[in-house]
Design an enzyme around this catalytic site. Structure first.
Site: not given
Length: 271
Positions: A121-122, A139
């Site tokens: 994520h991200d 992340g």
């Protein structure tokens, strides 16, 4: 002409461009956008608010846009984007962003993610990034244009990999890698410059010699690192690649900087 195999499941609301091909046993969610010429070979899952750029190819068992592996995630409508011409090979996973992060996971144009790569994520990947088999990213990782990540390398959360850098296979990267730097080992150390990458970008021998001189001053001389940064800027700062490296070093960082024979330089030391 759009081709959808009878065994594929495409939810109502999904947007499909011209010439999209969706193979058997693929599952496409209702908030997915597939731009022109996207090809999903088979057993591909795409969900969430996800957009795939023109000509992107996903190989069997890849999954894109599924919820992040973050216990704080509560189902917010975060996003995932993949740029045009990128190839995502077998068993890759690319998760959408989080509300507590950037809210989006981005993979740039003409990237190659080899089998079993995980983009958490991200994360933000620039254009032309190559990640070899079994690379895993925590992340919020940032990988700039043209960087190459060797097989089975592991990138710690919030790490930045500079433009044109090379990470050796089976390296554990827990701090930032300068543009055109080359790191390797567990834990990774800065072993030199990515000379092969520089030559591929058309740098002539004289330019490479100047860059090597700047590198030696920065990372192989004695004295305070901040003083060496200042001296490098004074002596070599007119070179655009040296200037890029210095800007990267001085940019805010949550992980510090990898340098030769040291785990990391704290952000305050590099300022």
């Amino acid at each position: 002409m759009t081709l959808i195999h009878p065994a594929a499941l495409v939810a109502e609301g999904a947007v499909l461009g011209a010439g999209v091909e969706i193979g058997p046993w693929c599952h496409i969610g209702p908030n997915v956008v597939l731009e022109d010429g996207v090809k999903l070979m088979s057993h591909v899952v795409i969900d969430g608010h996800t957009r795939l750029g023109t000509g992107t190819i996903l190989y069997p068992f890849a999954s894109v846009g599924l919820p992040p592996q973050d216990l704080k995630y509560r189902g917010e409508p975060t996003r995932c984007e993949i740029g045009a011409g990128t190839q995502v090979r077998e068993h890759c996973t690319i998760h959408r962003g989080t509300a507590t992060g950037a809210g989006i996971t981005r993979v740039g144009e003409k990237c190659l993610l080899m089998a079993v790569v995980h983009v958490a994520h991200d994360c933000t990947l620039g254009n032309g990034v190559i990640a070899a088999n079994n690379v895993v990213m925590g992340g919020h990782v940032t990988i700039e244009d043209g960087a190459v990540i060797g097989g089975s390398a592991a990138l710690h959360q919030f790490v930045r990999i500079g433009r044109g850098a090379m990470v050796g296979g089976v390296s554990g990267v827990e701090a930032d890698v300068i543009p055109f730097g080359m790191v390797m080992g567990n834990r990774a150390r800065l072993s030199g410059l990515n000379i092969v990458g520089l030559r591929r970008r058309g740098l002539d021998p004289a330019a490479i010699r100047g860059l090597r001189a700047a590198f030696r001053l920065l990372f192989r001389h004695d004295g305070l690192f901040a003083a060496r940064v200042a001296e490098t800027r004074m002596r070599y700062g007119a070179d655009p690649i040296v200037a890029e490296i210095l800007s990267f070093i001085e940019a805010p960082s949550k992980r510090g900087l990898i340098r030769r024979d040291s785990r990391a330089v704290e952000t305050e030391d590099a300022a």
